[in-house]
Scaffold this active site. Sequence first.
Site, PDB file in Angstrom:
ATOM      1  N   HIS A  22       0.569  -1.122  -0.056  1.00 26.05           N
ATOM      2  CA  HIS A  22      -0.069   0.017   0.023  1.00 26.05           C
ATOM      3  C   HIS A  22       0.755   1.299   0.015  1.00 26.05           C
ATOM      4  CE1 HIS A  22       0.263  -0.099   4.479  1.00 26.05           C
ATOM      5  NE2 HIS A  22       0.256   1.085   4.282  1.00 26.05           N
ATOM      6  N   ASP A  79      -0.098  -7.404   1.173  1.00 26.38           N
ATOM      7  CA  ASP A  79       0.391  -6.227   1.509  1.00 26.38           C
ATOM      8  C   ASP A  79       2.107  -5.982   1.496  1.00 26.38           C
ATOM      9  OD1 ASP A  79       0.279  -3.322   1.702  1.00 26.38           O
ATOM     10  OD2 ASP A  79      -0.514  -3.510   3.735  1.00 26.38           O
ATOM     11  N   SER A 105       4.395   2.748   7.753  1.00 27.98           N
ATOM     12  CA  SER A 105       4.022   1.516   7.036  1.00 27.98           C
ATOM     13  C   SER A 105       5.206   1.178   6.328  1.00 27.98           C
ATOM     14  CB  SER A 105       2.975   1.905   6.119  1.00 27.98           C
ATOM     15  OG  SER A 105       1.675   1.890   6.786  1.00 27.98           O
TER      16      SER A 105
END
Length: 474
Positions: A67, A98, A176
């Site tokens: 992402h 992911d 992230s």
Amino acid sequence: MKIFKYLSVLALFSVSLLASQNIEESIVKIYTVSKIPNYTTPWNSSIRRSHGSGSIISGKRILTNAHVVANETYIEVKRHGDTKKYEAEVEFISHQADLALLKVKDETFFKGTKSLKLDGLPKFEQEVAVYGFPMGGDSLSVSRGIVSRIEHNRYAHSREIFLSIQIDAAVNPGSSGGPAISDGKIVGVVMQQMKRSQSIGYIVPMVMINHFLDDIKDGKYDGFAHIGITTQMMENSAIRDVYKMDNSITGVLVIDVSEKSSAYNKLKKGDILLSLDGHSVQDDGTVEFVKNKYTSYKYYIDKKQIGESINIEVLRDGKKIKLNLHLENIADDNMLVNTLAHDTMPKYLMYGGYVFTPLTRNLIMNSRSTLLPLREAAGKWACEKKDEVVILLKVLAFDTNRGDHNFSLWMIDKVNGVEIKNFKHFVKIVDESEGKYLILENKDGVKIAIDREDAMKVEETILKRYSIDNAKRL
């Protein structure tokens, strides 16, 4: 003696500091420019700038989240302690898990760096440190915590359910893709945080990362296998009696099987799934994956690569049967409505102001639709007769489509009496239609009639009026 103790502590501190510095030098900030599709007006898109984190691993590669770089048009990376940005590109990506691997075009980026080593599954309450660049900062941030839970959860990026690790270290936007480090090795990749909570984050565990890295060894990404069955827990004593389960038997009830799945015609409705590769399935649908720790029975399916087989045991009519399933499909192969799409623009066809598109989970989420038929369709299996849902997204108002302006998110089952298999089939019918009218019909018998000649005449005018460049993207 005191001097020896002091020197020992100093030595340990120096080693720890050096190890920390080596880790920091391998942490990367990622800058992404993305083209974001608009699923309610599929001819439109927007540009978004964002950033995330990553880490250098073997093979001069950067490991991060999918992402962080999804829908990318341009990527730059910068090492901790450096001011220069380098252009990078996606080498492999798993939107399911992911995860993504980046490669940098100028390999001088890696000069003086060391690859971080990968470890296995951490233990409960094991300490971890999260490295990254949260909340827009240019300075590296490190937060510490412990492993508080390991179980299957829904990944926000794909909406699929896989094993994840919950940690109590602070995880914020920008973190992230950064590594979770324990004993100097990567034990996971920071993925997401729990909303409306404090210091509850989730990381992608090494079992998922190793699967991804093994998958791409042949130069292409295949994905995580999907068995294509729906099951029910068997904790109630009455339902257990109905299916002849004595106290020595545990398992879950198979209540549906996808026609597209390799399990079709092998597993049957009413089977009790007892074990996967010799691992007993409990009545609540869990399996033991480490001693005294349980998670979804999907765990042993998720460990398999596409093309591998899994041995299963079922109880059928009171008798135990052993089966072998060849795993060929991912979730999108088995489901009527695919998982969340990324790195692609939505398909559409505009015909006389009527806008048609396949039903996607992106559309359901972005439109915040509460229409029950759409949500019901998202939970159904694909079949040979129908493997995609086609909808009338909206009607762009014009005098030739008066009376139909309120139609939106309307599912189409037939065109000119022919049942629709998928969007490609729908477009083919529209293109090859020769009658005066195009008749659309839903399962309730409601119909829309489009005058084909009028639709063709006004197409260019409607495109110009609504500032649309093309009447279709297929």
